[in-house]
Write a protein that holds these residues in place. Structure first.
Motif, PDB file in Angstrom:
ATOM      1  N   THR A 308       0.883  -0.939  -0.125  1.00  0.00           N
ATOM      2  CA  THR A 308       0.037  -0.121   0.143  1.00  0.00           C
ATOM      3  C   THR A 308       0.929   1.105  -0.089  1.00  0.00           C
ATOM      4  O   THR A 308       0.405   2.415  -0.809  1.00  0.00           O
ATOM      5  CB  THR A 308      -0.926  -0.029   1.415  1.00  0.00           C
ATOM      6  N   VAL A 309       1.898   1.025   0.686  1.00  0.00           N
ATOM      7  CA  VAL A 309       2.918   2.443   0.719  1.00  0.00           C
ATOM      8  C   VAL A 309       3.438   2.599  -0.801  1.00  0.00           C
ATOM      9  O   VAL A 309       3.221   3.818  -1.222  1.00  0.00           O
ATOM     10  CB  VAL A 309       4.172   2.417   1.649  1.00  0.00           C
ATOM     11  N   ASN A 310       3.807   1.615  -1.613  1.00  0.00           N
ATOM     12  CA  ASN A 310       4.235   1.754  -2.850  1.00  0.00           C
ATOM     13  C   ASN A 310       3.110   2.267  -3.757  1.00  0.00           C
ATOM     14  O   ASN A 310       3.514   3.013  -4.705  1.00  0.00           O
ATOM     15  CB  ASN A 310       4.870   0.409  -3.401  1.00  0.00           C
ATOM     16  N   LYS A 311       1.972   1.757  -3.296  1.00  0.00           N
ATOM     17  CA  LYS A 311       0.913   2.212  -4.374  1.00  0.00           C
ATOM     18  C   LYS A 311       0.684   3.859  -3.902  1.00  0.00           C
ATOM     19  O   LYS A 311       0.515   4.589  -5.170  1.00  0.00           O
ATOM     20  CB  LYS A 311      -0.447   1.622  -3.758  1.00  0.00           C
ATOM     21  N   LEU A 312       0.686   4.196  -2.769  1.00  0.00           N
ATOM     22  CA  LEU A 312       0.603   5.890  -2.569  1.00  0.00           C
ATOM     23  C   LEU A 312       1.865   6.393  -3.183  1.00  0.00           C
ATOM     24  O   LEU A 312       1.731   7.774  -3.633  1.00  0.00           O
ATOM     25  CB  LEU A 312       0.844   5.952  -1.310  1.00  0.00           C
ATOM     26  N   ILE A 313       3.017   5.794  -3.145  1.00  0.00           N
ATOM     27  CA  ILE A 313       4.155   6.736  -3.726  1.00  0.00           C
ATOM     28  C   ILE A 313       3.761   6.835  -5.242  1.00  0.00           C
ATOM     29  O   ILE A 313       4.434   7.611  -5.735  1.00  0.00           O
ATOM     30  CB  ILE A 313       5.663   5.751  -3.480  1.00  0.00           C
ATOM     31  N   ASP A 314       3.385   5.744  -5.729  1.00  0.00           N
ATOM     32  CA  ASP A 314       3.391   5.682  -7.267  1.00  0.00           C
ATOM     33  C   ASP A 314       2.321   6.741  -7.613  1.00  0.00           C
ATOM     34  O   ASP A 314       2.125   7.119  -8.935  1.00  0.00           O
ATOM     35  CB  ASP A 314       2.566   4.301  -7.714  1.00  0.00           C
ATOM     36  N   LYS A 315       1.518   7.231  -6.762  1.00  0.00           N
ATOM     37  CA  LYS A 315       0.619   8.390  -6.924  1.00  0.00           C
ATOM     38  C   LYS A 315       1.118   9.621  -6.879  1.00  0.00           C
ATOM     39  O   LYS A 315       0.398  10.814  -6.860  1.00  0.00           O
ATOM     40  CB  LYS A 315      -0.648   8.137  -6.087  1.00  0.00           C
ATOM     41  N   GLY A 316       2.498   9.601  -6.416  1.00  0.00           N
ATOM     42  CA  GLY A 316       3.246  10.954  -6.104  1.00  0.00           C
ATOM     43  C   GLY A 316       3.017  11.377  -4.529  1.00  0.00           C
ATOM     44  O   GLY A 316       3.655  12.524  -4.602  1.00  0.00           O
ATOM     45  N   TYR A 317       2.644  10.553  -3.768  1.00  0.00           N
ATOM     46  CA  TYR A 317       2.773  10.903  -2.422  1.00  0.00           C
ATOM     47  C   TYR A 317       4.018  10.666  -1.622  1.00  0.00           C
ATOM     48  O   TYR A 317       4.723   9.476  -1.886  1.00  0.00           O
ATOM     49  CB  TYR A 317       1.491  10.179  -1.543  1.00  0.00           C
ATOM     50  N   THR A 318       4.494  11.640  -0.822  1.00  0.00           N
ATOM     51  CA  THR A 318       5.581  11.289  -0.368  1.00  0.00           C
ATOM     52  C   THR A 318       5.560  11.274   1.099  1.00  0.00           C
ATOM     53  O   THR A 318       6.268  10.791   2.170  1.00  0.00           O
ATOM     54  CB  THR A 318       6.722  12.589  -0.544  1.00  0.00           C
ATOM     55  N   SER A 319       4.251  11.608   1.888  1.00  0.00           N
ATOM     56  CA  SER A 319       3.952  11.618   3.262  1.00  0.00           C
ATOM     57  C   SER A 319       2.478  11.555   3.494  1.00  0.00           C
ATOM     58  O   SER A 319       1.564  11.839   2.723  1.00  0.00           O
ATOM     59  CB  SER A 319       4.415  12.824   3.800  1.00  0.00           C
ATOM     60  N   ALA A 320       2.005  10.859   4.662  1.00  0.00           N
ATOM     61  CA  ALA A 320       0.824  10.978   4.971  1.00  0.00           C
ATOM     62  C   ALA A 320       0.583  11.347   6.459  1.00  0.00           C
ATOM     63  O   ALA A 320       1.566  11.100   7.253  1.00  0.00           O
ATOM     64  CB  ALA A 320       0.091   9.474   4.926  1.00  0.00           C
TER      65      ALA A 320
END
Length: 422
Positions: A308-320
């Protein structure tokens, strides 16, 4: 004539009865009944990330009241109540027809100093034991019960008996044991339970003689350890868990302590994110009719798996960051029907960097505990279960605007506890 009857037959038998009690202590000490029961629980404050198991895994430790009948030459001598302290690992859900195990099992039993203080009467100082039956049941499964000693008894030789000291013996002598495989039914739920243990013991005297006795042990209260719901698609691979953390304090008698990590799918806008929500607490093994029970030292954790972390990174996110606003517990056979254990105002998720291929575990709360309960069994209920329900959070990525995350209850159900009502 039975030992302990009134009249002339009992004359001079006080020492014999005491020595038999001492021998029984040696016998019972060998019954480190290795049963797995896994309900959920944490330390006194936030869950340490290193103690949270993988998503889909239930780890736990419990202390089950048992009673052992001690016999000499087939004649019951006396009954000894005590506890067995065991721990192990199980899956939180099962698919139809899935094979599964109870794994990483270990256990111990401790006998009081008053019992060992009787040993010197006949010079009893050591014992050999053979455990020939250690049976764990799984309702509705095939087989319905497994005796893990059937393939080869557990043998323990030369157990030292020190007069006046508590005697603690564990199984296995080294490593851990697995129970299984069981095959799950096509639906419903499976309840795992301790059923029976039998030990054959030779008590050895410094005078050079030995005395064979047996210890026949059964649960003295509820024997249900863990309930696992069955559902979803068939054809899942066997569930045999290894390497899960088991760092639990010793529970009180008739209490469970452990951590469960349930799989959730959360909707954030058009995206579906797979996460884990872990819950821990000290939980009673039995619910009393006409009274209520609560989880104590309860806390949790939000687990964002590496995928899930990788999926968020692939969307351009760097933090949550954000906050958890709801984690509902669903009660069957009791009230309230639903309870949100997240306090008003929510629990903050601190700003957390996202690193590819690395899981994130956020304690909930960061310190302190949660309130879970009280739960009151219904007047006609034979059991009261508490399961994980829906959850919700407000999330922000890269410090931007907040989006609502809604997470439906796990399917099939993930039970935290399923207590008999007595």
């Amino acid at each position: 004539m039975r030992v302990g009857q009134a009249g002339a037959a009992t004359a001079g038998r006080g020492p014999l009865r005491r020595s038999l009690a001492a021998r029984a202590g040696a016998a019972l000490a060998l019954l480190a009944l290795a049963v797995l029961a896994f309900v959920q629980a944490p330390p006194a404050h936030a869950l340490p990330p290193q103690d949270v198991p993988a998503v889909g895994v239930d780890t736990g430790r419990f202390k089950l009241p048992i009673g052992c009948t001690i016999s000499l030459g087939g004649l019951p001598v006396f009954y000894l109540p005590t506890d067995v302290d065991v721990q192990g690992v199980a899956p939180v859900q099962l698919g139809p027809g899935q094979r599964f195990y109870l794994s990483q099992g270990s256990g111990s039993i401790t006998f009081p100093s008053w019992l060992t203080s009787l040993a010197p009467i006949l010079g009893i100082d050591r014992a050999d034991a053979k455990i020939t039956d250690l049976s764990i049941g799984a309702s509705g499964s095939t087989p319905s019960s497994i005796n893990i000693a059937a393939g080869g008894p557990f043998e323990i030789d030369d157990i030292a008996i020190n007069a006046g000291r508590p005697l603690k013996v564990g199984l296995p002598l080294t490593g851990t044991f697995d129970v299984g495989p069981y095959t799950a039914p096509n639906g419903g739920k499976v309840t795992l339970a301790f059923e029976h243990a039998l030990a054959e013991v030779d008590l050895k005297s410094s005078a050079g003689f030995s005395l064979p006795i047996t210890a026949d042990c059964k649960p003295s209260a509820g024997n249900a350890l863990l309930t696992i719901a069955v559902g979803g698609a068939a054809g899942r691979p066997p569930a045999k868990i290894t390497g899960a953390p088991l760092n639990f304090p010793e529970p009180a008698s008739n209490e469970l302590v452990g951590i469960i990590n349930a799989p959730y799918t959360c909707k954030v806008g058009a995206d579906a994110l797979d996460v884990g929500i872990a819950v821990g607490a000290h939980i009673p093994l039995v619910a009393k009719r006409g009274s209520s029970f609560s989880f104590t030292q309860a806390s949790g954790a939000l687990v964002i798996p590496a995928g899930t972390v990788n999926k968020l990174i692939d969307k351009g996110y760097t933090s949550a960051s954000g906050k958890v606003t709801a984690l509902n517990l669903a009660v069957e056979g009791g009230t309230p029907a639903t309870q949100n254990v997240i306090p008003s105002g929510g629990i903050a998720i601190p700003n957390t960097p996202l690193t590819r291929d690395e899981q994130i575990t956020v304690p909930l709360p960061g310190d302190g505990t949660l309130t879970a309960g009280p739960f009151t069994p219904s007047s006609s209920a034979t059991s009261t279960s508490v399961a994980l329900g829906s959850a919700a959070a407000d999330l922000s990525f890269n410090g931007g605007s907040t989006a609502s995350a809604t997470c439906g209850a796990p399917s099939p159900t993930v039970y935290l506890v399923d207590n008999p009502v007595t």
